[in-house]
Design a protein around this motif. Structure first.
Motif, PDB file in Angstrom:
ATOM      1  N   GLY A   1       0.800  -1.208   0.000  1.00 25.32           N
ATOM      2  CA  GLY A   1       0.000   0.000   0.000  1.00 25.32           C
ATOM      3  C   GLY A   1       0.835   1.261   0.000  1.00 25.32           C
ATOM      4  O   GLY A   1       2.063   1.235   0.067  1.00 25.32           O
ATOM      5  N   PHE A   2       0.139   2.371  -0.072  1.00 23.61           N
ATOM      6  CA  PHE A   2       0.765   3.683  -0.120  1.00 23.61           C
ATOM      7  C   PHE A   2       1.613   3.945   1.121  1.00 23.61           C
ATOM      8  O   PHE A   2       2.744   4.409   1.030  1.00 23.61           O
ATOM      9  N   LEU A   3       1.067   3.648   2.288  1.00 21.00           N
ATOM     10  CA  LEU A   3       1.790   3.902   3.535  1.00 21.00           C
ATOM     11  C   LEU A   3       3.039   3.043   3.649  1.00 21.00           C
ATOM     12  O   LEU A   3       4.067   3.483   4.167  1.00 21.00           O
ATOM     13  N   ASP A   4       2.970   1.809   3.159  1.00 18.25           N
ATOM     14  CA  ASP A   4       4.145   0.938   3.177  1.00 18.25           C
ATOM     15  C   ASP A   4       5.267   1.511   2.317  1.00 18.25           C
ATOM     16  O   ASP A   4       6.440   1.502   2.699  1.00 18.25           O
ATOM     17  N   ARG A   5       4.902   2.028   1.139  1.00 18.93           N
ATOM     18  CA  ARG A   5       5.906   2.628   0.260  1.00 18.93           C
ATOM     19  C   ARG A   5       6.509   3.871   0.894  1.00 18.93           C
ATOM     20  O   ARG A   5       7.708   4.105   0.801  1.00 18.93           O
ATOM     21  N   LEU A   6       5.676   4.686   1.541  1.00 14.20           N
ATOM     22  CA  LEU A   6       6.198   5.873   2.225  1.00 14.20           C
ATOM     23  C   LEU A   6       7.167   5.490   3.334  1.00 14.20           C
ATOM     24  O   LEU A   6       8.214   6.122   3.512  1.00 14.20           O
ATOM     25  N   GLU A   7       6.802   4.456   4.076  1.00 17.64           N
ATOM     26  CA  GLU A   7       7.665   4.007   5.165  1.00 17.64           C
ATOM     27  C   GLU A   7       9.007   3.508   4.640  1.00 17.64           C
ATOM     28  O   GLU A   7      10.057   3.795   5.210  1.00 17.64           O
ATOM     29  N   GLU A   8       8.984   2.770   3.525  1.00 19.01           N
ATOM     30  CA  GLU A   8      10.231   2.293   2.926  1.00 19.01           C
ATOM     31  C   GLU A   8      11.105   3.451   2.472  1.00 19.01           C
ATOM     32  O   GLU A   8      12.311   3.457   2.697  1.00 19.01           O
ATOM     33  N   ARG A   9      10.486   4.455   1.848  1.00 16.70           N
ATOM     34  CA  ARG A   9      11.244   5.612   1.398  1.00 16.70           C
ATOM     35  C   ARG A   9      11.856   6.359   2.581  1.00 16.70           C
ATOM     36  O   ARG A   9      12.980   6.831   2.522  1.00 16.70           O
ATOM     37  N   TRP A  10      11.101   6.479   3.655  1.00 19.33           N
ATOM     38  CA  TRP A  10      11.593   7.150   4.861  1.00 19.33           C
ATOM     39  C   TRP A  10      12.818   6.399   5.411  1.00 19.33           C
ATOM     40  O   TRP A  10      13.818   7.002   5.756  1.00 19.33           O
ATOM     41  N   ASP A  11      12.704   5.067   5.475  1.00 19.50           N
ATOM     42  CA  ASP A  11      13.814   4.266   5.981  1.00 19.50           C
ATOM     43  C   ASP A  11      15.052   4.421   5.103  1.00 19.50           C
ATOM     44  O   ASP A  11      16.175   4.522   5.606  1.00 19.50           O
ATOM     45  N   ARG A  12      14.864   4.429   3.764  1.00 23.20           N
ATOM     46  CA  ARG A  12      15.989   4.600   2.866  1.00 23.20           C
ATOM     47  C   ARG A  12      16.671   5.962   3.058  1.00 23.20           C
ATOM     48  O   ARG A  12      17.887   6.061   3.058  1.00 23.20           O
ATOM     49  N   ARG A  13      15.882   6.999   3.244  1.00 22.06           N
ATOM     50  CA  ARG A  13      16.451   8.338   3.454  1.00 22.06           C
ATOM     51  C   ARG A  13      17.244   8.388   4.760  1.00 22.06           C
ATOM     52  O   ARG A  13      18.298   9.013   4.816  1.00 22.06           O
ATOM     53  N   ARG A  14      16.726   7.762   5.790  1.00 22.82           N
ATOM     54  CA  ARG A  14      17.425   7.766   7.077  1.00 22.82           C
ATOM     55  C   ARG A  14      18.742   7.008   6.966  1.00 22.82           C
ATOM     56  O   ARG A  14      19.743   7.410   7.541  1.00 22.82           O
ATOM     57  N   GLU A  15      18.741   5.896   6.207  1.00 21.25           N
ATOM     58  CA  GLU A  15      19.977   5.112   6.040  1.00 21.25           C
ATOM     59  C   GLU A  15      20.996   5.886   5.218  1.00 21.25           C
ATOM     60  O   GLU A  15      22.186   5.810   5.478  1.00 21.25           O
ATOM     61  N   GLN A  16      20.545   6.636   4.221  1.00 24.66           N
ATOM     62  CA  GLN A  16      21.465   7.415   3.398  1.00 24.66           C
ATOM     63  C   GLN A  16      22.071   8.575   4.176  1.00 24.66           C
ATOM     64  O   GLN A  16      23.183   8.995   3.900  1.00 24.66           O
ATOM     65  N   GLY A  17      21.342   9.097   5.146  1.00 25.28           N
ATOM     66  CA  GLY A  17      21.817  10.219   5.933  1.00 25.28           C
ATOM     67  C   GLY A  17      22.903   9.852   6.919  1.00 25.28           C
ATOM     68  O   GLY A  17      23.610  10.704   7.432  1.00 25.28           O
ATOM     69  N   ARG A  18      23.050   8.604   7.212  1.00 22.83           N
ATOM     70  CA  ARG A  18      24.049   8.157   8.209  1.00 22.83           C
ATOM     71  C   ARG A  18      25.420   8.027   7.644  1.00 22.83           C
ATOM     72  O   ARG A  18      25.762   7.874   6.586  1.00 22.83           O
TER      73      ARG A  18
END
Length: 133
Positions: A116-133
Motif C-alpha cells: 500500500g501507499f503507507l508501506d511505500r512511504l515508510e520504505e522511502r523514509w527508511d531509505r532516506r534515514r539510512e542514506q543520511g548516516r
C-alpha cells in the motif's frame, strides 16, 4: 521582491532533492499544461446547450429535459477542468533525461502487488534515514 541568495540556494537544494527522490513528480511539475482552444470551445457549447435545455425543460414542465440539460452543463465544466490524457512515453525518467520502462532496477527488489501507499512511504523514509548516516 526578489529572493535572497540564501533563499535561492535553499530552493535549488529542494529542487535537486525532489528530482532525486521522485523524478516522475519533478517532470510532471515542470511540464506546462497547455490546453487546446478546441477544448474550451466544446465545453462552452456544452454549457450553453445544457443551459438552454435546462430552461426549456423548466418552462415546459419536462423535468427530464432539465435534468439532461444540467448534466450536459456539468459535463462541459468537468471537460474543461479535467486534465487531458498524455500521449508521450511512460516510464521512469533516467539521469540523462530519457525515459526507461518501469520496472525494478538492478539494485531494487520487486515489490509485492498488495503493497500500500503507507508501506511505500515508510520504505522511502527508511531509505532516506539510512542514506543520511
Amino acid at each position: 521582491m526578489p529572493l535572497s541568495e540564501y533563499e535561492q540556494r535553499v530552493l535549488e537544494q529542494m529542487e535537486r532533492a525532489l528530482e532525486s527522490d521522485d523524478p516522475r513528480l519533478a517532470t510532471t511539475l515542470q511540464q506546462s499544461r497547455r490546453r487546446s482552444p478546441l477544448r474550451f470551445v466544446l465545453a462552452a457549447v456544452g454549457v450553453v446547450l445544457g443551459l438552454l435545455l435546462l430552461v426549456v425543460g423548466a418552462a415546459s414542465d419536462m423535468t427530464w429535459l432539465g435534468v439532461v440539460g444540467f448534466a450536459l452543463m456539468f459535463a462541459g465544466v468537468a471537460f474543461v477542468f479535467a486534465a487531458p490524457r498524455r500521449k508521450g512515453p511512460q516510464g521512469v525518467v533516467n539521469a540523462k533525461g530519457g525515459v526507461d520502462k518501469p520496472g525494478p532496477t538492478a539494485g531494487q527488489a520487486t515489490k509485492p502487488k498488495g503493497q500500500g501507499f503507507l508501506d511505500r512511504l515508510e520504505e522511502r523514509w527508511d531509505r532516506r534515514r539510512e542514506q543520511g548516516r
